[in-house]
Design an enzyme around this catalytic site. Structure first.
Site, PDB file in Angstrom:
ATOM      1  N   GLU A 320       0.876  -1.171   0.000  1.00 51.17           N
ATOM      2  CA  GLU A 320       0.000   0.000   0.000  1.00 51.17           C
ATOM      3  C   GLU A 320       0.914   1.222   0.000  1.00 51.17           C
ATOM      4  O   GLU A 320       1.653   1.455   0.959  1.00 51.17           O
ATOM      5  CB  GLU A 320      -0.892  -0.016   1.233  1.00 51.17           C
ATOM      6  CG  GLU A 320      -1.724  -1.283   1.401  1.00 51.17           C
ATOM      7  CD  GLU A 320      -2.936  -1.327   0.503  1.00 51.17           C
ATOM      8  OE1 GLU A 320      -3.276  -0.270  -0.075  1.00 51.17           O
ATOM      9  OE2 GLU A 320      -3.545  -2.401   0.368  1.00 51.17           O
ATOM     10  N   GLU A 736      32.663 -20.140  34.660  1.00 56.63           N
ATOM     11  CA  GLU A 736      33.455 -19.185  33.882  1.00 56.63           C
ATOM     12  C   GLU A 736      34.081 -19.971  32.727  1.00 56.63           C
ATOM     13  O   GLU A 736      34.824 -20.925  32.942  1.00 56.63           O
ATOM     14  CB  GLU A 736      34.540 -18.559  34.758  1.00 56.63           C
ATOM     15  CG  GLU A 736      34.020 -17.885  36.025  1.00 56.63           C
ATOM     16  CD  GLU A 736      33.408 -16.524  35.739  1.00 56.63           C
ATOM     17  OE1 GLU A 736      33.644 -15.982  34.642  1.00 56.63           O
ATOM     18  OE2 GLU A 736      32.691 -16.000  36.614  1.00 56.63           O
TER      19      GLU A 736
END
Length: 1353
Positions: A320, A736
């Site tokens: 559109e 870690e």
């Protein structure tokens, strides 16, 4: 909405490809444009347009352009198409119009002017054609590459007849017409539709017939359908099976591709990309990112874009282009500038995905119509006449299979699709006669280096061993959008073992995605432990994020073939959150070794210092990410978890801090378990296990065996792992993963290789220790929240919904006790080995299992003798289970969704419509009138409406007490329609209606609603009634004293409340996202607080975001409401509220639901609000059946009404007609006292469950005391007193008789001389004696006898 304007909307546009093209290329177009200043844009009628196209084709460089017609309109006008691509051969006699396709070159078409009064595409496509021809001739690099690689077809007008009837300047389509063709047919409603069985009549639409025939002769890959009437890119599907006018997201199999294509167009359009076209009359209409699903916008049956995708394998979207359908000529230049870059970028998207050829492995000939299958996408395409194929795909990794009849299918796995040009993959298929020994033909996973190459050759690979796991190949850093696509793709590709959901949102509103992997996703299976991984808590520590994405890929691809993965997925419910801090990640930088940029969230708070701490008060405000994770942890029964970080190489375990805040060993009660868990990870990571990870950064750091106590390493107050352990049943460690926080992408494969075994081994630890069920000895049901305690380990865990529990333990012998309130504890000695967990079940007897004298009975006696009762009880249990109500919604028929607001007149008609259409289950009545004489409607839904059924619970829904907050009104109207539509269609809904009396009052303040304004998010207009009174302050604390001054609306609802026959009330308001419970007035204590809070929590917990406790309202962005539930007086304290009146005078608990931050949001938000609240509203219909149901009678079987039931020494309810009572109570043990005049008081306890009603049957004994004294004593004394009175009366009578005889003569003489006087005296004397005796003895005795008699009964 531009519904009148909109035609077929098409495929989904995607993100632009401009990065490959460079900024300079667009400037060539502008120069070319400037070179022809006389060519002003204008509308050309049919003959002029044809001539302009012929001139352009003739003037184009040789072999670049060809003009042809695909057919004619009704009135005989040609449907011109201009083909533009390099290397066209001269026309030959007898060949198809436009010439044959070019092998390997994708075909794109742009179709304009389908609706004749939307002609903007006519001048735009003509200008586009001229610019492309000029650019090619002028040596523009971008255009040269485009036309060398793309076969482009431009059709400026599909409806030339309609154009001739349209009128310039007609913006809304209401002028001279022209939308339809000359036979009055809308071309965009005339194509075959996938949701309709009947074929459309194509006779009146020669334009549609011509287009379909043209598409069948070609293999278009990409298409745009250009319209007018709004500014948005719309994508399939355009309609849905229900054909609901609006609000239904009708998802195609290639939804992600379509959205990508739509965004490619919208993102380059200056208006479209804002998502706010601001079209006249539709100023409030918004389209996020400038795109929309077609059916969600509005339903278009028989549209062209869906036909392209379903029948022609062509990806089409509808564009559109302007708010005005037929803009003035003076506006055309601006429209060209708005759309030029979008058009070019969209055409370039035809080159994304995967392309190549499917050939015969022996002859090397192309295999026409070979089927190309992409795993996880239920939409196949076919190869062209030369075996060439091109499959549009968004960036990601795919498994692609080529299938041809008579050949062995061939699969290429792990094909990586990148942004930009398509990955080339050729398939060479073996004829079945050439490979008789190959029973299974699958592709060997290609190494990463092969995937990166331009062309991948796939020739007859050797079969892969079933026990060889497929390793991930997607090693790159995934930014949020990339990660989002990755997660959605795997959820879509492996729906049987995955579920993608969000635990909440970040500060910047990014989703905190979680991927669930299980053989039964979405369901907690009793006895199956739940595990989680969390990554990227610190945004710049990214390895965990990528490893978890690799893990998702690994688990999905190996399920069903690799025994280890298959067993793990089947026995564990796995939840993986790749990024807890997506905002911080986006700020981080690749190559960051030890920095802090991006570590914190967007509010600059460290999330791993933001959790409540056992030793210190955390000063920082709780963050959205923290609150979301805490709520997530309370929602699922997690047993084990790991939090993945970066910056070192070690596993650290609780505690993370200590009371002194010093770096010393802080030992938890389960220290031995945590050490074993940590070692299970580190042992599989050779470098980690060595214990000296980062010698160049931290040369003195050493972790024996790669593990450490958190606080001994360094002190972390407010950490997540400790909060897990102390506040849930979950054991969490922090891992870690490497010394570098944000390593370069080429390092990622090494990280996977180092950690993949560790990740799997750690997950397996969830199956260590003990597990089992805690069951009720009476009925065998699981006991929720029973406690499992291990002697000498001060850390109990609790059971989940089915009584199932898991307790991690190291090898050894333990004394384990199961206990629960109202039950006798049970202790067992259990030996745990080093292998799988040992199952230990506990069966607990209630404390009254043998009711001994002096003990209080504990009752929980559901009546299951009736099969219907048992069936309904099972239904309530099923609906109370996780996702139980969700399954009800999914299985319901006739999908409903609000899509507009109904003013009073429409609301009244809607309610009457329900009543007239469903007369057997509805009753519509008026409670009264508003100030302005509007009816206050009440709709009852029940299998016996308007009939008294005291044994059934009754629930009240009220909305619109504030007229400026009408969302609740629309939600209740939708709920009513949903229930009515599903009665006798859906078994669960039918049973709920049969067993519940539902009363809906949708608009209590209709006068205020009439003047309220849509999109008035903070406006108070309409909040009060017509007298300016806030109705929620008009419910007085003394009803009888002030009722004369009340508003008519208040009186109307008060009369309903004062019937005192409701078990639960739910009021819907607006202005935030939370639930409040009584009281709104300031009070020191709240009776029955736990129950009121529980009811509010049930609603909040069934809402996707309310329970997170962050309404996020613009004017209160920092508002925090734990669990989404708060007492009314603690939020907005005020007097005279409806909920306080309901509790105090109606004896009915009431909660108030605030449905959204905006009081009056736009109608476009209603479908989403219904989706969010529907589950919560239905959960209230389930909850009202819980609590305690009872029946009271005497020993003769006579029902006792108006008996008083006192619960927990505070809450009082009265039995209804027939002796029934029902009261909602929070799960747990509750005291009951039953009192009735003339009967002995009863005292007992009842155990209320979270998933089932609890029933009690109370039989009263005759009262054994009179005047507070034992009945036997009173009767004995009364009998003795009666005897004494009779004896005394006899003595008095005898004495009187003697005296009478003694004076006989005197009296006689007196009578002789005074006859009249004697008669009078005799009458008086006789009367006095009789009166005295009667009054003093006879009447009193009769009264006592009556008292005793009545006491016996």
């Amino acid at each position: 909405m531009a519904s009148a304007a909109r035609g077929p909307r098409g495929l989904v546009p995607l993100c632009a490809l401009l990065a490959l093209l460079g900024p300079a290329r667009g400037t060539h177009i502008k120069k070319a444009e400037a070179a022809e200043p006389g060519e002003a844009l204008r509308y050309l009628h049919a003959a002029e347009l044809g001539e302009a196209l012929r001139e352009l084709a003739a003037s184009a460089p040789p072999g670049l352009a060809r003009l042809f017609s695909i057919g004619e309109s009704v009135e005989g006008r040609p449907l011109w198409v201009l083909r533009l691509t390099a290397g066209l051969e001269a026309s030959r006699a007898g060949e198809e119009p436009g010439g044959p396709p070019i092998p390997g070159r994708p075909q794109v078409k742009l179709v304009g002017n389908m609706h004749g009064d939307e002609p903007l595409a006519r001048p735009l496509l003509l200008r586009l054609a001229r610019e492309l021809v000029r650019g090619w001739a002028g040596g523009d690099a971008r255009i040269g590459r485009l036309l060398n690689t793309t076969d482009l077809y431009l059709l400026p007008s599909l409806n030339p007849d309609g154009f001739e009837h349209a009128q310039e300047g007609d913006c809304g389509g209401g002028g001279a017409g022209g939308r339809e063709n000359s036979r009055g047919r809308d071309l965009n409603r005339s194509f075959p539709d996938q949701f309709e069985a009947s074929e459309p009549d194509l006779g009146p639409v020669p334009e549609v017939r011509a287009l379909i025939a043209w598409m069948r002769r070609n293999k278009f890959l990409l298409s745009g359908n250009l319209h007018g009437g709004s500014v948005v890119a719309s994508y399939p599907y355009d309609d849905s099976p229900t054909h609901k006018p609006t609000g239904v997201y009708s998802k195609s199999a290639d939804d992600e591709v379509f959205k990508y294509l739509a965004k490619a167009y919208a993102s380059h359009h200056p208006i479209m990309r804002t998502g706010k076209p601001n079209c006249p009359g539709e100023e409030g209409e918004t389209f996020p990112e400038g795109i929309t699903n077609g059916a969600q916008w509005y339903d278009v049956e028989g549209g062209m874009q869906d036909y392209n995708y379903v029948w022609a394998d062509c990806f089409e979207i509808t564009l559109e282009l302007s708010c005005c359908k037929y803009p003035m000529t003076s506006e055309l230049q601006q429209e060209w500038e708005n759309n030029r870059e979008s058009l070019l970028s969209f055409i370039e998207k035809v080159h994304i995905g995967v392309k190549g050829f499917v050939r015969d492995a022996v002859t090397k000939a192309g295999l026409e119509n070979a089927t190309i299958v992409v795993a996880g996408i239920a939409h196949n395409i076919t190869a062209g006449r030369y075996g060439d194929f091109h499959r549009l795909l968004v960036p990601g990794t795919y498994n692609v299979t080529a299938v041809v009849m008579g050949y062995t299918p061939l699969t290429r796995e792990n094909i990586e699709v990148k942004e930009g040009d398509a990955t080339e993959v050729d398939f060479f298929l073996q004829p079945t006669a050439m490979a008789p020994n190959l029973t299974q033909l699958t592709a060997t996973p290609a190494p990463a280096s092969t995937i990166a190459s331009t062309v991948v050759q796939a020739e007859a690979p050797s079969p892969t061993s079933l026990h060889q796991p497929i390793q991930p190949v997607d090693f790159r850093h995934h930014h949020f959008s990339d990660m989002e696509i990755f997660l959605r793709r795997y959820a879509n590709e492996f729906p049987n073992i995955t579920r993608l959901y969000s635990a909440g949102k970040s500060v910047e509103l990014r989703e905190l995605y979680v991927m669930e992997i299980s053989d039964n996703p979405g369901v907690h299976e009793a006895g199956e432990p739940e595990f989680k991984y969390i990554g990227n808590m610190h945004g710049n520590e990214v390895v965990g994020r990528e490893l978890l994405l690799n893990l998702i890929e690994y688990l999905c691809k190996n399920f069903g073939t690799d025994p280890e993965v298959t067993d793990l997925v089947r026995s564990t419910r796995i939840h993986i959150m790749p990024s807890m801090n997506p905002d911080g990640y986006e700020k981080s930088q690749e190559g960051d070794r030890g920095g802090t940029v991006g570590r914190n969230n967007s509010n600059n708070y460290d999330l791993n210092r933001n959790f409540p701490d056992q030793f210190f008060q955390v000063a920082d405000p709780p963050q959205p990410e923290t609150l979301a994770v805490m709520s997530w942890l309370k929602t699922y029964p997690f047993v084990l978890s790991a939090n993945l970080h970066g910056g070192s190489l070690v596993v650290n375990y609780p505690y993370d801090d200590d009371e002194q805040g010093m770096a010393i060993y802080s030992k938890s009660p389960d220290d031995a378990v945590f050490q074993q868990l940590a070692l299970s990870y580190s042992k599989e990571n050779k470098k980690m296990y060595q214990g000296s990870p980062c010698k160049d950064m931290y040369p003195n750091e050493y972790f024996p065996h790669g593990i450490t106590n958190g606080a001994q390493w360094y002190n972390v107050p407010g950490g997540m792992q400790d909060w897990n352990y102390l506040n849930t049943n979950c054991f969490e460690v922090t891992i870690e993963l490497g010394c570098v926080k944000y390593p370069n992408a080429e390092e990622l494969p090494r990280y996977w290789e180092q950690n993949r075994r560790s990740l799997l081994q750690f997950m397996k630890q969830v199956h260590r220790g003990v597990w089992g069920f805690v069951l009720d000895a009476t009925d065998g049901r699981g006991i929720l929240n029973a406690t499992i305690s291990v002697a000498e380990i001060n850390h109990p865990v609790t059971t989940y919904n089915d009584g199932d529990y898991w307790r991690l333990l190291v090898q050894g012998t333990y004394k384990i006790t199961a206990s629960a309130r109202g039950y006798n504890p049970v202790t067992k000695m259990v030996t745990v080995d080093s292998e799988d967990a040992v199952q230990v079940n506990f069966t607990l007897k209630r404390t009254d299992a043998k009711v001994e004298e002096g003990k209080v009975p504990v009752l929980n006696i559901p009546d299951t003798s009736d099969p219907n009762e048992k069936e309904f009880e099972t239904l309530i249990k099923d609906l109370s289970a996780e996702n139980g109500v969700e399954h009800l919604l999914l299985s319901s028929s006739g999908k409903v969704s609000p899509y507009r607001y109904r003013p009073y007149k429409d609301l009244s008609e809607f309610l009457r419509g329900l009543y007239l259409n469903y007369p057997h289950i509805t009753n519509l009545s008026s409670l009264g009138q508003s100030v302005e004489f509007r009816q206050i409607w009440s709709l009852e839904i029940s299998n016996k409406p308007n009939q008294s059924e005291p044994e059934e619970p009754k629930i009240r829904f009220v909305a619109g007490i504030h007229g400026n907050a009408p969302v609740g009104t629309e939600l209740l109207l939708t709920l009513a329609e949903f229930l009515c539509m599903n009665y006798k269609k859906n078994a669960a809904v039918t049973k709920l209606i049969d067993r519940t009396r539902i009363v809906i009052v949708p608009s209590l303040n209709p006068d205020g609603r009439e003047i309220a304004q849509e999109r008035g998010c903070t406006s108070k207009i309409g909040q009060t009634n017509a007298h300016g009174k806030d109705l929620d302050t008009d419910f007085t604390g003394n009803y009888s004293r002030y009722s004369g001054t009340q508003e008519p609306e208040t009186k109307a609802i008060e009369n309903l409340i004062l019937k005192q026959d409701f078990s639960l009330s739910v009021a819907l308001d607006g202005g935030s996202l939370l639930v409040t419970y009584p009281y709104d007035k300031p009070v020191q204590t709240v009776e029955n607080k736990e129950t009121l809070k529980h009811l509010a929590s049930v609603y909040a917990n069934n809402h996707p975001s309310m329970h997170l406790g962050q309404p996020g309202c613009p004017n209160k962005s920092d508002e925090n409401v734990p669990g989404g539930v708060i007492r009314g007086s603690e939020w907005h304290s005020h007097l005279g509220s409806m909920k306080d009146f309901s509790v105090t005078f109606g004896h009915c608990p009431e909660i108030t639901v605030y449905t959204s931050c905006c009081y009056f949001p736009s109608a476009g938000q209603l479908p989403g609000l219904w989706a969010e609240h529907s589950r919560s509203l239905l959960s209230m219909l389930v909850e009202v059946h819980k609590g305690v149901h009872g029946f009271v009678q005497d020993k003769s079987g006579k029902a006792i009404s108006k008996a008083v039931i006192v619960l927990n020494e505070s809450l009082r309810v009265c039995t209804k007609e027939g002796g029934y009572f029902h009261v909602l109570l929070a799960p747990g043990l509750h005291n009951i006292n039953a009192i009735a005049d003339g009967y002995q008081q009863k005292h007992m306890q009842v155990l209320v469950r979270h998933d089932a009603p609890s029933s009690v049957f109370i039989v009263f004994d005759m009262e054994n005391k009179i005047f507070g004294l034992p009945r036997e004593l009173v009767v004995t004394v009364a009998g003795a007193s009666m005897s004494a009175l009779i004896l005394t009366a006899c003595i008095i009578w005898c004495v009187c008789s003697i005296k009478s005889n003694r004076h006989k003569d005197g009296f006689h003489r007196l009578r002789q001389h005074h006859d009249d006087y004697e008669d009078e005296i005799r009458m008086m004397s006789t009367g006095s004696k009789k009166s005295l005796l009667s009054h003093e003895f006879q009447d009193e005795t009769d009264t006592e006898e009556e008292t005793l008699y009545s006491s016996k009964h």
